[in-house]
Scaffold this active site. Structure first.
Site, PDB file in Angstrom:
ATOM      1  N   LYS A   1      67.166  60.678  45.779  1.00  0.00           N
ATOM      2  CA  LYS A   1      67.357  61.916  45.011  1.00  0.00           C
ATOM      3  C   LYS A   1      68.125  61.671  43.715  1.00  0.00           C
ATOM      4  O   LYS A   1      68.874  60.698  43.586  1.00  0.00           O
ATOM      5  CB  LYS A   1      68.030  62.971  45.886  1.00  0.00           C
ATOM      6  CG  LYS A   1      67.012  63.505  46.906  1.00  0.00           C
ATOM      7  CD  LYS A   1      67.400  64.791  47.557  1.00  0.00           C
ATOM      8  CE  LYS A   1      66.211  65.286  48.387  1.00  0.00           C
ATOM      9  NZ  LYS A   1      66.565  66.338  49.321  1.00  0.00           N
ATOM     10  N   ARG A  39      66.366  61.893  56.707  1.00  0.00           N
ATOM     11  CA  ARG A  39      65.009  61.935  56.148  1.00  0.00           C
ATOM     12  C   ARG A  39      64.950  60.917  55.013  1.00  0.00           C
ATOM     13  O   ARG A  39      65.633  61.091  54.005  1.00  0.00           O
ATOM     14  CB  ARG A  39      64.742  63.357  55.653  1.00  0.00           C
ATOM     15  CG  ARG A  39      63.351  63.596  55.102  1.00  0.00           C
ATOM     16  CD  ARG A  39      63.212  65.045  54.661  1.00  0.00           C
ATOM     17  NE  ARG A  39      61.926  65.284  54.056  1.00  0.00           N
ATOM     18  CZ  ARG A  39      61.624  65.011  52.790  1.00  0.00           C
ATOM     19  NH1 ARG A  39      62.543  64.471  51.997  1.00  0.00           N
ATOM     20  NH2 ARG A  39      60.432  65.263  52.307  1.00  0.00           N
TER      21      ARG A  39
END
Ligand code: 7PJ
Length: 284
Positions: free
Chosen positions: A224, A258
């Site tokens: 991210k 995840r």
């Protein structure tokens, strides 16, 4: 054959082994690959790789929810995810479908999905009802401020941890009221979904706060932009920071991480597991 017992959430809540959810995106980019057919084949091959690398769950998404991403309609999303789900049915790996659309949820459940991962926390009309009757299906409720198109414009909180926690508490209550029991739920603070770097760091640092909600915590930090904002690395060079973030999330209480990089995350968590098992004083 499902790998997990029926009461999956009870199982992971009581197990101290963190689980790895491998990410499979089925989002054809008309500029860089051969359209839907090719991206379906690629997704299936990629999924098999992640299974070989030791993924415990696979999360298949047909709608990009990255900041600024475009809306995908229901038919298109179904054409992306269902063939991949069907092709993986005989692998026995539990499959989660990353969707906010009740219609996609229903078809995915029929095709054997074991979890619905909703970045919209079952807020869309009909979502609670799509899930409730299927008592074997698990749900991840994630927090997001705003919509993927606009969420990073100017996210604001007075106290990010308590606001995100309050939202998830409300969604747990809504799910319970609709007949979805607590032991079918997982919560996720939604790193990067309407949050500044400072908000994301506060959430990671205080992830433990979410354990009092009574459900396992899922954390998605892989590749991210918050990680790139710290290291300066581009998205395709964020392996090391992603592994560090996954490990930290587990230390702070996440039960499911995840990730894109299953093999590397699995190796990092093996060290975590070894340390935890050798010393009962190890502070989770
Ligand atoms: C997340 C997700 C996450 C959950 C995405 C990306 C954006 N689902 N779907 N948690 N992120 N539960 O992978 O960068 O953090 S899509």
């Amino acid at each position: 054959m499902p790998l997990f017992p029926h009461d999956f959430i009870d199982f992971i809540a009581s197990s101290n082994q963190p689980l790895i959810m491998g990410i499979i995106n089925v989002t054809p980019d008309s500029f860089s690959d051969g359209g839907l057919f090719l991206s379906t084949r690629k997704a299936i091959a990629h999924a098999k790789n992640l299974i070989d690398e030791g993924a415990d769950i696979l999360d298949i998404g047909g709608e990009s929810t990255r900041p600024g991403s475009q809306y995908v309609n229901t038919d298109e999303e179904l054409m992306r995810v269902i063939p991949v789900l069907e092709a993986l049915a005989d692998t026995g790996i539990p499959i989660s479908i990353d969707t906010s659309k009740p219609e996609v949820m229903k078809h995915a459940i029929e095709a054997g999905a074991f979890m619905i991962n909703d970045v919209n926390a079952l807020c869309n009309p009909g979502a609670l009802e799509a899930i409730a009757p299927h008592r074997h299906v698990q749900v991840c409720l994630m927090h997001m401020q705003g919509t993927p198109q606009r969420m990073q414009t100017n996210p604001q909180y007075k106290d990010v941890v308590s606001e995100v926690k309050y939202f998830l508490q409300q969604r747990i209550q809504a799910a319970n009221a609709a007949g979805i029991a607590l032991n079918r739920l997982v919560v996720d603070p939604g790193f990067g979904f309407g949050k500044t770097l400072q908000h994301n760091l506060s959430l990671l640092n205080q992830l433990n706060e979410f354990t009092t909600l009574g459900t396992p915590i899922l954390a998605g930090l892989s590749r991210k932009s918050m990680l790139g904002a710290i290291t300066g690395n581009n998205i395709d060079q964020r392996l090391h920071e992603s592994v560090a973030a996954a490990l930290l999330a587990v230390i702070k209480g996440a039960k499911i991480v995840r990730v894109h990089d299953v093999k590397a995350s699995k190796a990092a968590l093996a060290i975590y597991n070894a340390l935890r098992d050798c010393d009962s004083q190890f502070d989770q």
